[in-house]
Design a protein around this motif. Structure first.
Motif, mmCIF file in Angstrom:
data_model
loop_
_atom_site.group_PDB
_atom_site.id
_atom_site.type_symbol
_atom_site.label_atom_id
_atom_site.label_comp_id
_atom_site.label_asym_id
_atom_site.label_seq_id
_atom_site.Cartn_x
_atom_site.Cartn_y
_atom_site.Cartn_z
ATOM 1 N N LEU A 243 -1.906 -10.047 4.572
ATOM 2 C CA LEU A 243 -2.407 -8.679 4.660
ATOM 3 C C LEU A 243 -2.507 -8.158 3.238
ATOM 4 C CD1 LEU A 243 -0.167 -7.278 7.540
ATOM 5 C CD2 LEU A 243 -2.650 -7.361 7.600
ATOM 6 N N PHE A 244 -3.720 -7.904 2.788
ATOM 7 C CA PHE A 244 -3.950 -7.310 1.473
ATOM 8 C C PHE A 244 -4.319 -5.845 1.699
ATOM 9 C CE2 PHE A 244 -5.181 -11.822 0.953
ATOM 10 C CZ PHE A 244 -4.279 -12.178 -0.045
ATOM 11 N N VAL A 245 -3.587 -4.954 1.044
ATOM 12 C CA VAL A 245 -3.771 -3.534 1.336
ATOM 13 C C VAL A 245 -4.080 -2.766 0.056
ATOM 14 C CG1 VAL A 245 -2.232 -3.696 3.314
ATOM 15 C CG2 VAL A 245 -1.313 -2.913 1.142
ATOM 16 N N ASP A 246 -4.786 -1.694 0.243
ATOM 17 C CA ASP A 246 -5.173 -0.800 -0.843
ATOM 18 C C ASP A 246 -3.943 -0.393 -1.653
ATOM 19 O OD1 ASP A 246 -6.034 1.732 -2.202
ATOM 20 O OD2 ASP A 246 -7.832 1.437 -0.981
ATOM 21 N N ARG A 247 -4.084 -0.414 -2.964
ATOM 22 C CA ARG A 247 -2.954 -0.062 -3.832
ATOM 23 C C ARG A 247 -2.449 1.356 -3.599
ATOM 24 N NH1 ARG A 247 -2.050 -3.715 -7.966
ATOM 25 N NH2 ARG A 247 -3.670 -5.341 -8.162
ATOM 26 N N ARG A 248 -3.268 2.209 -2.988
ATOM 27 C CA ARG A 248 -2.837 3.584 -2.707
ATOM 28 C C ARG A 248 -1.926 3.677 -1.492
ATOM 29 N NH1 ARG A 248 -8.513 6.290 -2.035
ATOM 30 N NH2 ARG A 248 -8.830 4.260 -1.039
ATOM 31 N N LEU A 249 -1.827 2.595 -0.727
ATOM 32 C CA LEU A 249 -0.993 2.591 0.466
ATOM 33 C C LEU A 249 0.404 2.081 0.133
ATOM 34 C CD1 LEU A 249 -3.481 1.043 3.041
ATOM 35 C CD2 LEU A 249 -2.873 3.445 2.820
ATOM 36 N N ALA A 250 1.402 2.734 0.694
ATOM 37 C CA ALA A 250 2.771 2.238 0.587
ATOM 38 C C ALA A 250 3.046 1.302 1.755
ATOM 39 C CB ALA A 250 3.753 3.403 0.606
ATOM 40 N N VAL A 251 3.652 0.155 1.470
ATOM 41 C CA VAL A 251 4.007 -0.808 2.513
ATOM 42 C C VAL A 251 5.476 -0.594 2.843
ATOM 43 C CG1 VAL A 251 4.012 -3.217 3.218
ATOM 44 C CG2 VAL A 251 2.330 -2.420 1.535
ATOM 45 N N ARG A 252 5.732 -0.019 3.989
ATOM 46 C CA ARG A 252 7.111 0.282 4.369
ATOM 47 C C ARG A 252 7.849 -0.964 4.822
ATOM 48 N NH1 ARG A 252 6.390 5.877 7.895
ATOM 49 N NH2 ARG A 252 5.811 7.233 6.148
ATOM 50 N N ARG A 253 7.208 -1.716 5.727
ATOM 51 C CA ARG A 253 7.856 -2.903 6.288
ATOM 52 C C ARG A 253 6.823 -4.002 6.515
ATOM 53 N NH1 ARG A 253 11.101 -0.139 11.195
ATOM 54 N NH2 ARG A 253 9.403 1.369 10.998
ATOM 55 N N PHE A 254 7.309 -5.227 6.414
ATOM 56 C CA PHE A 254 6.458 -6.396 6.649
ATOM 57 C C PHE A 254 7.291 -7.427 7.400
ATOM 58 C CE2 PHE A 254 4.856 -10.582 5.879
ATOM 59 C CZ PHE A 254 3.476 -10.443 5.893
ATOM 60 N N ALA A 255 6.678 -8.095 8.382
ATOM 61 C CA ALA A 255 7.402 -9.129 9.126
ATOM 62 C C ALA A 255 6.481 -10.274 9.506
ATOM 63 C CB ALA A 255 8.037 -8.541 10.390
ATOM 64 N N THR A 256 7.043 -11.460 9.521
ATOM 65 C CA THR A 256 6.448 -12.630 10.149
ATOM 66 C C THR A 256 7.177 -12.823 11.471
ATOM 67 O OG1 THR A 256 6.036 -13.651 7.991
ATOM 68 C CG2 THR A 256 5.955 -15.098 9.913
ATOM 69 N N LEU A 257 6.439 -12.793 12.581
ATOM 70 C CA LEU A 257 7.047 -12.795 13.912
ATOM 71 C C LEU A 257 7.090 -14.210 14.460
ATOM 72 C CD1 LEU A 257 5.210 -9.681 15.401
ATOM 73 C CD2 LEU A 257 7.328 -9.757 14.066
ATOM 74 N N THR A 258 8.288 -14.699 14.753
ATOM 75 C CA THR A 258 8.474 -16.095 15.157
ATOM 76 C C THR A 258 8.861 -16.210 16.627
ATOM 77 O OG1 THR A 258 10.773 -16.025 14.393
ATOM 78 C CG2 THR A 258 9.111 -16.786 12.819
ATOM 79 N N ASP A 259 8.390 -15.281 17.465
ATOM 80 C CA ASP A 259 8.726 -15.317 18.885
ATOM 81 C C ASP A 259 8.277 -16.628 19.533
ATOM 82 O OD1 ASP A 259 9.434 -12.289 19.323
ATOM 83 O OD2 ASP A 259 7.568 -12.332 18.184
ATOM 84 N N THR A 260 9.090 -17.106 20.465
ATOM 85 C CA THR A 260 8.731 -18.260 21.286
ATOM 86 C C THR A 260 8.971 -17.907 22.752
ATOM 87 O OG1 THR A 260 10.952 -19.215 21.127
ATOM 88 C CG2 THR A 260 9.340 -19.892 19.461
#
Length: 286
Positions: A243-260
């Motif tokens: 996910l590449f996001v605009d520099r003006r946006l703050a990224v609060r949280r990021f996750a890779t979801l490994t549900d099975t």
């Protein structure tokens, strides 16, 4: 009910997407693996758990890759409240994989939608450079009905063989002018890592993007995103979905979801999700 339990419950409520939805934008990218009957589990076993997973996360915007039109129809039926746009890469209509974008219909008004082929003829079905297959990115422009904020989303699936094609496609995404006053978000399966040209182009000094994984205030889950239908990322391979996001946006949280599930993993890629805080509107809502 103990004070400790109450504090934990309160923290979970405050941290949930529902509590933060007025100030947040949840974005998810998911290579859902094309419908291959030889896969174990196959699409018929995977589509229900995938829809359950997506509904649980509740993204405002979801970009999927390798989505054949009947698979998009399955997800559309299972995800009430979402609109979507995407066309088949083989004919610009109903044939071939799509890079479909789903978005919450009650929250967003769609201002523009188009498919770009990664080639010198981006307005029509084509394959170019050293690509093994036709490659596309879908561009959707949305206006947030709550705030008037504009977001310009590009959902891409770069070639798994052609390094030249991957770099040219990343350049094509970068060179496509942003919708006026819109925040940019590019996501998808880039079939390459942080040290490779697509990532370097999109996050170079002067480029409009940051990598949400690297920029997030809080991160969860493994770095690797390709699992090859195993419950963990392929050994020795880092992230290829971004996910590449605009520099003006703050990224609060990021996750890779490994549900099975009992049947196994849900796709041969793990989905990624980020909570972004939106910029204030820069012009009157249209």
């Amino acid at each position: 009910m103990t004070a400790r339990f109450l504090a934990l419950a309160l923290s979970l409520v405050l941290a949930s997407p529902a509590a933060a939805e007025t100030a947040s934008l949840w974005v998810m990218s998911y290579n859902i693996r094309y419908d291959n009957p030889n896969d174990a589990p196959d699409w018929r076993a995977r589509r229900g758990p995938m829809a359950d997973q997506i509904r649980f996360v509740g993204p405002d915007v979801l970009g999927v890759q390798e989505a054949l039109p009947p698979m998009v129809e399955d997800l559309d039926a299972a995800l009430p409240g979402y609109d979507h746009y995407g066309v088949g890469r083989d004919d610009g209509a109903g044939e071939g994989e799509t890079t479909t974008v789903f978005y919450r219909a009650d929250r967003f008004e769609r201002l523009a939608a188009q498919t770009h082929w990664c080639s010198p003829t981006p307005d029509r079905p084509s394959k170019a450079y050293d690509a093994a297959l036709p490659r596309t990115f879908t561009r959707v422009v949305l206006r947030d009905r709550r705030s008037g904020t504009l977001i310009d989303i590009r959902n891409a699936h770069l070639d798994h063989v052609g390094a030249v094609s991957r770099e040219r496609c990343a350049r094509q995404i970068l060179d496509l002018p942003a919708w006026p006053d819109a925040a940019l978000i590019t996501l998808g399966d880039f079939n390459s890592g942080p040290a490779d040209p697509p990532h370097r182009l999109l996050t170079a000094p002067g480029a409009p993007y940051v990598d949400a994984r690297a920029a997030a205030a809080t991160r969860f889950g493994p770095e690797g995103t390709f699992n090859d239908f195993q419950p963990r990322p392929r050994a020795g391979q880092g992230a290829i979905d971004f996910l590449f996001v605009d520099r003006r946006l703050a990224v609060r949280r990021f996750a890779t979801l490994t549900d099975t599930t009992a049947a196994g993993v849900i796709s041969d890629h793990f989905p990624i999700v980020a909570e972004l805080s939106q910029p204030a509107p820069q012009s009157e809502p249209r």
